[in-house]
Design a protein around this motif. Structure first.
Motif, PDB file in Angstrom:
ATOM      1  N   SER A   1       0.810  -0.353   2.985  1.00  0.00           N
ATOM      2  CA  SER A   1      -0.102   0.076   4.049  1.00  0.00           C
ATOM      3  C   SER A   1      -1.465   0.419   3.449  1.00  0.00           C
ATOM      4  N   ASP A   2      -2.510   0.217   4.263  1.00  0.00           N
ATOM      5  CA  ASP A   2      -3.873   0.388   3.757  1.00  0.00           C
ATOM      6  C   ASP A   2      -4.556   1.664   4.234  1.00  0.00           C
ATOM      7  N   GLY A   3      -3.839   2.512   4.956  1.00  0.00           N
ATOM      8  CA  GLY A   3      -4.439   3.745   5.433  1.00  0.00           C
ATOM      9  C   GLY A   3      -5.289   3.567   6.670  1.00  0.00           C
ATOM     10  N   LEU A   4      -5.364   2.354   7.195  1.00  0.00           N
ATOM     11  CA  LEU A   4      -6.129   2.068   8.409  1.00  0.00           C
ATOM     12  C   LEU A   4      -5.216   1.545   9.508  1.00  0.00           C
TER      13      LEU A   4
ATOM     14  N   PRO B   1      -7.545   0.541  -1.457  1.00  0.00           N
ATOM     15  CA  PRO B   1      -6.362   1.280  -1.919  1.00  0.00           C
ATOM     16  C   PRO B   1      -5.207   1.135  -0.929  1.00  0.00           C
ATOM     17  N   VAL B   2      -4.018   0.902  -1.469  1.00  0.00           N
ATOM     18  CA  VAL B   2      -2.826   0.772  -0.616  1.00  0.00           C
ATOM     19  C   VAL B   2      -1.721   1.686  -1.129  1.00  0.00           C
ATOM     20  N   ASN B   3      -0.902   2.123  -0.205  1.00  0.00           N
ATOM     21  CA  ASN B   3       0.308   2.882  -0.528  1.00  0.00           C
ATOM     22  C   ASN B   3       1.507   1.970  -0.359  1.00  0.00           C
ATOM     23  N   MET B   4       2.487   2.147  -1.249  1.00  0.00           N
ATOM     24  CA  MET B   4       3.700   1.335  -1.170  1.00  0.00           C
ATOM     25  C   MET B   4       4.921   2.235  -1.118  1.00  0.00           C
ATOM     26  N   VAL B   5       5.885   1.781  -0.344  1.00  0.00           N
ATOM     27  CA  VAL B   5       7.195   2.431  -0.313  1.00  0.00           C
ATOM     28  C   VAL B   5       8.228   1.358  -0.630  1.00  0.00           C
TER      29      VAL B   5
ATOM     30  N   ALA C   1       1.480  -8.465   0.114  1.00  0.00           N
ATOM     31  CA  ALA C   1       0.028  -8.618   0.095  1.00  0.00           C
ATOM     32  C   ALA C   1      -0.410  -9.713   1.058  1.00  0.00           C
ATOM     33  N   GLU C   2       0.332 -10.825   1.070  1.00  0.00           N
ATOM     34  CA  GLU C   2      -0.017 -11.917   1.979  1.00  0.00           C
ATOM     35  C   GLU C   2       0.158 -11.501   3.433  1.00  0.00           C
ATOM     36  N   LYS C   3       1.234 -10.743   3.700  1.00  0.00           N
ATOM     37  CA  LYS C   3       1.466 -10.303   5.076  1.00  0.00           C
ATOM     38  C   LYS C   3       0.404  -9.300   5.513  1.00  0.00           C
ATOM     39  N   LEU C   4       0.008  -8.409   4.600  1.00  0.00           N
ATOM     40  CA  LEU C   4      -1.047  -7.452   4.933  1.00  0.00           C
ATOM     41  C   LEU C   4      -2.367  -8.186   5.167  1.00  0.00           C
ATOM     42  N   ASP C   5      -2.609  -9.237   4.386  1.00  0.00           N
ATOM     43  CA  ASP C   5      -3.782 -10.078   4.643  1.00  0.00           C
ATOM     44  C   ASP C   5      -3.770 -10.589   6.078  1.00  0.00           C
ATOM     45  N   GLU C   6      -2.615 -11.116   6.497  1.00  0.00           N
ATOM     46  CA  GLU C   6      -2.513 -11.684   7.837  1.00  0.00           C
ATOM     47  C   GLU C   6      -2.739 -10.621   8.908  1.00  0.00           C
TER      48      GLU C   6
ATOM     49  N   ARG D   1     -12.909 -10.860   6.251  1.00  0.00           N
ATOM     50  CA  ARG D   1     -12.165 -10.000   7.185  1.00  0.00           C
ATOM     51  C   ARG D   1     -11.073  -9.215   6.470  1.00  0.00           C
ATOM     52  N   ILE D   2     -10.417  -9.815   5.508  1.00  0.00           N
ATOM     53  CA  ILE D   2      -9.408  -9.087   4.724  1.00  0.00           C
ATOM     54  C   ILE D   2     -10.031  -7.860   4.091  1.00  0.00           C
ATOM     55  N   ARG D   3     -11.266  -7.972   3.684  1.00  0.00           N
ATOM     56  CA  ARG D   3     -11.956  -6.890   2.980  1.00  0.00           C
ATOM     57  C   ARG D   3     -12.778  -6.000   3.917  1.00  0.00           C
ATOM     58  N   GLY D   4     -12.548  -6.167   5.223  1.00  0.00           N
ATOM     59  CA  GLY D   4     -13.195  -5.300   6.193  1.00  0.00           C
ATOM     60  C   GLY D   4     -14.655  -5.595   6.452  1.00  0.00           C
TER      61      GLY D   4
END
Length: 857
Positions: free
Chosen positions: A441-444, A423-427, A518-523, A60-63
């Protein structure tokens, strides 16, 4: 992960954790694997609940979507033990379950009404009518039977709005899935319970009109080639097929990687070359073709000369020369030549010779004085222990193993440097005196923000650096620390730094922020809809079903009296099924109640229907076991003739006939194995229902404890059907015809028997749509169960005839009716019945109490 750019879902099989990673990293949109202890591939690795949770999360993390296969029949006692198990497995949040059993589907719906469920190919869905009928249960998708052509799939798609899934690659079953009893009859292992013994891959001998038929190369008469739908992908996509499924949970991770890559590439409209096709044949192949997608071609579907993995065909031996072998290469080989270390197989199928060895060296060469148009030649050398004198000119040559190819494929799911990531963008933002923040953010529309534990401090030596130097130092440090994502599913695409000039940021802080983000984006990417499964709701559903049967209110408004009168157990209803009109005359004056006609192609029903009625019996007509698009003429014949009842054998026919007003009874091919399945099928207009032949006597009486015995019919005598196949073994072995009418309807001209590896003979028959059924030569008798069946309230019994002449039919029916009516003892009946049988009498699966265990586990 290679992202998909086309609409159909690419669905890959998973039998191990490595296979999951191979599928995900090579382009799968979805994967399917077995529920712990419950799936139709009993020989695969049995995952734990923790394994399943981790695999669902990884995908699921990988769509990638995850489907849990629970596509087996469930017996009554098991059904009542399942609610807590299902609550636990649904709580792991799979995207969907793949289900065969109607009762199980209803139970899952009761426990978690929003849980997605898919109707397995084991449900034998081959028409829009059948698909739409199961839609009413709550199925979200139907996995269609593999025997459909592209044209037929298009017709089904045009007649339903349910999602459709189609097999596109891997092994084909010669029998319709869900309709194969061969493994159980021959090996005591049920294909409907995940324990297929692959009886179709065994050699068989053919006897025509009593004599062995040797004028055929089809020793492996039922062993199909493997499916490869790459040439048909555009058509399937144009139809609007929602999911494209690959078979192979028992294959290797390298196989999964190769198939995933090839089909992903094709779906992304990237032209394939010989390098894409090479591993599909070399890693595992019994010869690739498009199966039934181009319609029937009985000569191509089954090679007949082998049943095991052969790999890529290279050509024929042209010459043996001083320890070397020269092979004339097929044109299809192209430039994909075997490499040192590859496995090479030499075979003479006619003589049963098969010899293999590892290749030492190979070189493309030419024979002296080559002629124009001659093939390329390959000079092969082998180790000293290989005796090339065993190899004869003309032998077929295959490449069936390649360690080098496997190593390359293995890198695609083990080498992190080759892995395509999200691909992810970071600020990175922060002011001196405030905590540093990182947003990923992952653009989705998935975005994770994390904050450092301590405030941002000013650098002590910032005054000694120029503006550009400070900016560059910060950028270099942040880029280095924040791009270290190799242990995750992500890769840094763009970094935006919005930090006060002169701030001091330790590398450790950046690493911690990166890890937490990364862990939070996984969740966030793993967040799933709320299902709130409740085992108690499942138990309540089962109790209510049992209560309906006990109160006589089952079938949701369908009255039993409208179909077949209820009788007391003192006078059971006896039905006799006949397969040709000549058998009917033998029944005159016998103590039976009903006759079911199940005739072959071209046989008229009108006169036989009237004859049965003139004898004072109720006249019934059987549907076929399969219903496909364009095959409603036999159902229209039933509607035209209005028999006293119809024996329904498939869900499509049930959908069409349920509102006809003709009384209906259901056959074993509907695969009812528990009370929840019984309840739903009876609610569709069936008066009685025959249980699945997967039940043994213990399981049958468990079922009878929770249903009304008067609604169950049991066959006391029959030749058990083994294979039921779209493929015509008559045409393949006895003719050169690809399909009807090229076969000359050879099945009507000869009596064909098949001798198995145990020396037992079985009868091959065709039906009105040219489908073949292999009937077990030794008939099954359930006479021993008769007293207990009567005590359980069963009072509908059936006797099925096959090829018997009229005199034999009469003798058999008399014996069984006398036993049922209590005029002779069970022991005498069994003895007399056995005398009538050419190959003896069997107690069959009903008396099989053993449970098959895989020794590998």
């Amino acid at each position: 992960m290679i992202s998909a750019t086309t609409s159909p879902e690419l669905l890959l099989p998973v039998g191990t954790r490595e296979m999951l990673e191979a599928a995900v990293k090579n382009g799968a949109d979805a994967v399917y694997f077995g529920v712990p202890h419950w799936n139709a591939r009993g020989r695969t690795e049995d995952f734990t609940f923790d394994d399943v949770r981790d695999m669902i999360r990884y995908a699921r993390i990988r769509g990638v979507r995850t489907f849990l296969a629970m596509n087996v029949l469930v017996f009554e006692r098991e059904l009542w033990e399942l609610p807590e198990f299902l609550e636990k497995i649904i709580s792991l949040e799979p995207d969907a379950f793949i289900i065969q059993d109607i009762g199980l589907a209803r139970l899952i719906r009761a426990i978690a009404p929003q849980q997605e469920i898919h109707a397995s190919t084991q449900m034998t869905l081959a028409s829009a009518e059948g698909v739409n009928l199961v839609k009413s249960i709550g199925f979200n998708r139907a996995v269609l039977a593999r025997e459909l052509s592209v044209k037929e799939i298009a017709a089904i798609k045009g007649g339903t709005d349910l999602e459709l899934e189609v097999f596109i690659h891997g092994a084909l079953c010669v029998s319709y899935s869900g309709q194969c009893l061969t493994s159980e009859n021959f090996g005591g292992r049920s294909a409907n319970r995940g324990q297929c013994a692959q009886s179709c891959r065994l050699p068989y001998r053919i006897f025509v009109d009593g004599k062995e038929f040797r004028d055929t190369d089809a020793q492996y008469l039922f062993s199909t080639r493997d499916l490869c739908a790459l040439p048909k992908l555009d058509e399937l996509e144009e139809i609007g097929v929602n999911s494209l499924k690959v078979e192979g949970r028992l294959k290797s991770p390298e196989y999964v990687a190769a198939v995933s890559r090839a089909y992903r590439k094709a779906l992304n409209q990237i032209p394939l070359d010989s390098k894409d096709m090479e591993p599909l044949e070399v890693l595992f192949s019994r010869g690739l073709n498009t199966g039934w997608l181009d319609g029937d071609n009985h000569q191509e579907l089954v090679n007949g000369t082998f049943s095991n993995h052969h790999g890529m065909a290279l050509g024929q031996v042209a010459k043996t020369d001083r320890g070397q072998i020269i092979v004339a290469l097929d044109e299809s080989v192209g430039s994909t030549y075997p490499q040192p270390g590859d496995g090479i197989l030499f075979e003479n199928a006619a003589l049963g010779v098969s010899i293999g060895s590892r290749l030492y060296a190979a070189q493309v060469t030419h024979l002296p004085h080559p002629k124009r148009g001659e093939p390329k030649y390959l000079r092969m050398e082998f180790g000293r222990d290989f005796d090339t004198r065993q190899i004869a000119v003309g032998m077929q040559v295959y490449r069936n193993d390649s360690p080098a190819l496997e190593r390359e494929l293995r890198k695609t799911f083990t080498d992190r440097n080759l892995e395509e990531r999200i691909p992810v963008n970071m600020v990175l933002s922060g002011k001196i005196g405030e905590p540093l923040k990182l947003t990923m953010s992952d653009g989705l529309h998935h975005s994770a923000e994390v904050v450092a534990e301590t405030p941002l401090e000013a650098a002590r030596n910032s005054e000694n650096r120029s503006k550009n130097e400070a900016d560059k130092a910060l950028h270099d440090l942040a880029q280095k620390e924040l791009s270290g994502l190799s242990a995750t599913a992500y890769q840094l695409k763009h970094l935006d730094i919005q930090v006060d000039r002169g701030a001091f940021i330790p590398g450790k802080v950046l690493r911690t922020l990166r890890q937490n983000a990364a862990e939070k984006l996984d969740e966030i990417r793993c967040q799933w809809k709320v299902l709130s499964p409740k085992a108690d709701d499942g138990k309540a559903f089962l109790e209510s079903t049992r209560a309906k049967f006990k109160s006589g209110a089952s079938t949701s408004g369908t009255t039993f009296a409208s179909a077949t009168p209820v009788t007391d157990a003192k006078h059971p209803i006896i039905s006799v099924l006949v397969r040709n009109p000549d058998q009917i005359a033998a029944l005159k004056g016998l103590d039976i109640d009903r006759v079911i006609m199940d005739f072959d192609w071209g046989v008229k029903y009108d006169e036989s229907l009237q004859q049965i009625r003139d004898f004072g019996f109720k006249a019934g007509m059987a549907t076929l076991r399969i219903h496909k698009p364009g095959e409603s003429h036999y159902l229209k014949n039933i509607l035209r003739l209005c028999p006293d009842f119809a024996l329904v054998r498939n869900l499509g026919a049930l959908s069409i006939l349920k509102e006809s007003g003709i009384p209906l009874t259901g056959d074993y091919s509907l695969n009812a194995a528990n009370s929840a399945s019984y309840d739903w099928l009876l609610s569709q207009g069936l008066s009685t229902l025959h249980p699945s032949w997967d039940l043994n006597s213990t399981q049958l009486f468990d079922l009878l404890e929770n249903i009304d015995g008067q609604r169950l019919e049991l066959t006391l005598h029959q030749y058990m059907p083994a294979f039921h196949s779209e493929y015509c073994a008559f045409a393949r072995a006895l003719t050169t015809g690809r399909r009807f009418p090229e076969c000359g309807k050879i099945c009507t001209k000869h009596k064909v028997e098949i001798l198995d590896h145990k020396g037992e003979r079985h009868f091959l028959q065709s039906d009105a749509e040219c489908r073949n059924t292999l009937f077990v030569g030794k008939p099954q008798s359930a006479l021993k169960l008769l007293p207990k069946l009567n005590a359980a309230g069963v009072n509908h019994y059936r006797l099925e005839m096959l090829t018997e002449d009229a005199e034999t039919v009469r003798r058999k029916v008399v014996i069984y009716t006398q036993a049922i009516r209590g005029k002779i003892t069970i022991e005498d009946a069994i003895r007399e019945a056995g005398i009538q049988e050419k190959y003896g009498l069997s107690e069959g699966q009903l008396f099989n109490e053993s449970t098959w265990q895989d020794r590998k586990k």
